[in-house]
Design an enzyme around this catalytic site. Sequence first.
Site, PDB file in Angstrom:
ATOM      1  N   ARG A  35       0.902  -1.289  -0.060  1.00 46.73           N
ATOM      2  CA  ARG A  35       0.012  -0.202   0.103  1.00 46.73           C
ATOM      3  C   ARG A  35       0.718   1.372   0.132  1.00 46.73           C
ATOM      4  NH1 ARG A  35      -5.079  -2.039   3.818  1.00 46.73           N
ATOM      5  NH2 ARG A  35      -6.058  -2.846   2.058  1.00 46.73           N
ATOM      6  N   LYS A 198     -21.265 -17.190  -1.319  1.00 46.64           N
ATOM      7  CA  LYS A 198     -22.745 -16.850  -1.278  1.00 46.64           C
ATOM      8  C   LYS A 198     -23.301 -15.925  -2.234  1.00 46.64           C
ATOM      9  CE  LYS A 198     -23.145 -17.655   3.730  1.00 46.64           C
ATOM     10  NZ  LYS A 198     -23.426 -16.906   5.086  1.00 46.64           N
ATOM     11  N   GLY A 354     -13.448  -8.103  -2.326  1.00 47.78           N
ATOM     12  CA  GLY A 354     -13.382  -9.049  -1.695  1.00 47.78           C
ATOM     13  C   GLY A 354     -12.375  -9.963  -1.378  1.00 47.78           C
ATOM     14  N   GLY A 377     -13.589  -3.558  -0.432  1.00 47.81           N
ATOM     15  CA  GLY A 377     -15.011  -3.014  -0.291  1.00 47.81           C
ATOM     16  C   GLY A 377     -15.462  -1.950  -1.153  1.00 47.81           C
TER      17      GLY A 377
HETATM   18  P1  AMP Z   1     -16.285 -14.200  -1.124  1.00 46.84           P
HETATM   19  O1  AMP Z   1     -15.689 -13.517   0.029  1.00 46.84           O
HETATM   20  O2  AMP Z   1     -17.758 -14.165  -1.304  1.00 46.84           O
HETATM   21  O3  AMP Z   1     -15.461 -14.073  -2.503  1.00 46.84           O
HETATM   22  O4  AMP Z   1     -15.948 -15.904  -0.811  1.00 46.84           O
HETATM   23  C1  AMP Z   1     -14.629 -16.316  -0.855  1.00 46.84           C
HETATM   24  C2  AMP Z   1     -14.591 -17.736  -0.084  1.00 46.84           C
HETATM   25  O5  AMP Z   1     -15.650 -18.536  -0.893  1.00 46.84           O
HETATM   26  C3  AMP Z   1     -13.477 -18.344  -0.116  1.00 46.84           C
HETATM   27  O6  AMP Z   1     -13.179 -18.338   1.345  1.00 46.84           O
HETATM   28  C4  AMP Z   1     -13.706 -19.943  -0.329  1.00 46.84           C
HETATM   29  O7  AMP Z   1     -13.254 -20.854   0.466  1.00 46.84           O
HETATM   30  C5  AMP Z   1     -15.031 -19.999  -0.432  1.00 46.84           C
HETATM   31  N1  AMP Z   1     -15.643 -20.945  -1.402  1.00 46.84           N
HETATM   32  C6  AMP Z   1     -15.645 -20.801  -2.698  1.00 46.84           C
HETATM   33  N2  AMP Z   1     -16.159 -22.254  -3.251  1.00 46.84           N
HETATM   34  C7  AMP Z   1     -16.682 -22.796  -2.238  1.00 46.84           C
HETATM   35  C8  AMP Z   1     -17.632 -24.005  -2.288  1.00 46.84           C
HETATM   36  N3  AMP Z   1     -17.863 -24.659  -3.093  1.00 46.84           N
HETATM   37  N4  AMP Z   1     -17.872 -24.354  -0.902  1.00 46.84           N
HETATM   38  C9  AMP Z   1     -17.671 -23.378   0.040  1.00 46.84           C
HETATM   39  N5  AMP Z   1     -17.028 -22.312  -0.072  1.00 46.84           N
HETATM   40  C10 AMP Z   1     -16.503 -21.956  -1.056  1.00 46.84           C
END
Ligand code: AMP
Length: 396
Positions: A35, A198, A354, A377
């Site tokens: 940074r 999610k 993220g 963010g």
């Molecule tokens: P995000 O912050 O929403 O981009 O989510 C990132 C997280 O999604 C990471 O920590 C991954 O381990 C998780 N992730 C990716 N694929 C899967 C999956 N098939 N089942 C559970 N977690 C997942």
Amino acid sequence: MKTITDFNFENKKVLIRVDFNVPLDNEFNVTDTSRIEAAKPTIIKVLEDGGSVVLMSHLGRPKGKVNQDLSLQHICQTVSEVIGVQVKFSSECTGESVENVVAELNMGEVLLLENLRFHAEETNGDKDFAEQLSKLGDIYINDAFGTAHRAHASTTVVAQFFPENKCFGLLLAKEIDAIEKVMQTGEKPILAILGGAKVSSKITIIENILDKVDHLIIGGGMTYTFIKAQGGKVGESICEDDKMDLALSILKKAKEKGVEVHIPVDVLAANDFSNDAETKIIDVDKIENGWQGLDAGPRTLENFKKVILASKTILWNGPVGVFEMEKFALGTKAIGNYIDEATKNGAFSLVGGGDSVAAVKQFGFADKVSYVSTGGGAMLESLEGKTLPGIAAIEG
Ligand code: AMP
């Protein structure tokens, strides 16, 4: 867009909001200087023009109270080494004593202010506090993309005290440019790859992005909500039952808008959420009870590869598997390699928002994509189509 290249800073005192929210170890050494490096070109431009610099930043979350563990004094020496100038430190951010120090500052000198968030007024966006800060410079530069989505005193409110003399730093300008390349001016076909855990955390992005892209790849944990909604069996895979209607409506909207959606057809399934689990490759919609999909399968990756290599503009947000465990990192690594290849063939690729940046850095892809965003963010909110207050304050 008014940037620092529109100004000559000779004999000017320049107040720069940077993002020096860097990681420190137990002995208060900076463990990752990225940074600081990212802000260096802006600081150097001001100094080379013959100006002096007042740097302001936050560090951690002191929540409005003085906390010596989060003092920016800890990073002063590292900043000096990175920019090649011995940086002075002020334990005050506002008030007569720091105003006097600034008045004495010679051209070519740099002053670093104490952690802005020792004052609750910073995060409250307090106008008086912002006015006090504004007394420390003739010109205000915002170069902190990581906090551009916050309407804080130093990131947003202070700009109103510099009606003509305010602009974006080089880093913030690069971030804005990269977002525009994807969301407004990108060469077609435009592809968004959305992974992560999610649907619920990505829904606003998906809805916004459907108006901008030609192709949408959905991967990671989000997959299973889409598959179950269409009648598939997902076993123990992560799935948001209450978001299944939403998933169907996304697919319907995509069809209406002519966006091609690509969803995994096979997965690497495991009998436990563990790197030691037993694994097998199976169809994404035939996952038995006791099994869960934790990475993209080989047929899926072949499909994704074709779409990625045919794209001219690529946005990547979110891993396609549980990349933190080696056994389930192959899909995410493969996506990185395909994007690398597409970028070498002339595509513009942006990674951000993220956790994506963590995955990209971990696997060494940071230098292979066109641009890696520095603000998790802030990038997510940009992709959601929101106007960031820190950006609006300079443009307004
Ligand atoms: P995000 O912050 O929403 O981009 O989510 C990132 C997280 O999604 C990471 O920590 C991954 O381990 C998780 N992730 C990716 N694929 C899967 C999956 N098939 N089942 C559970 N977690 C997942």
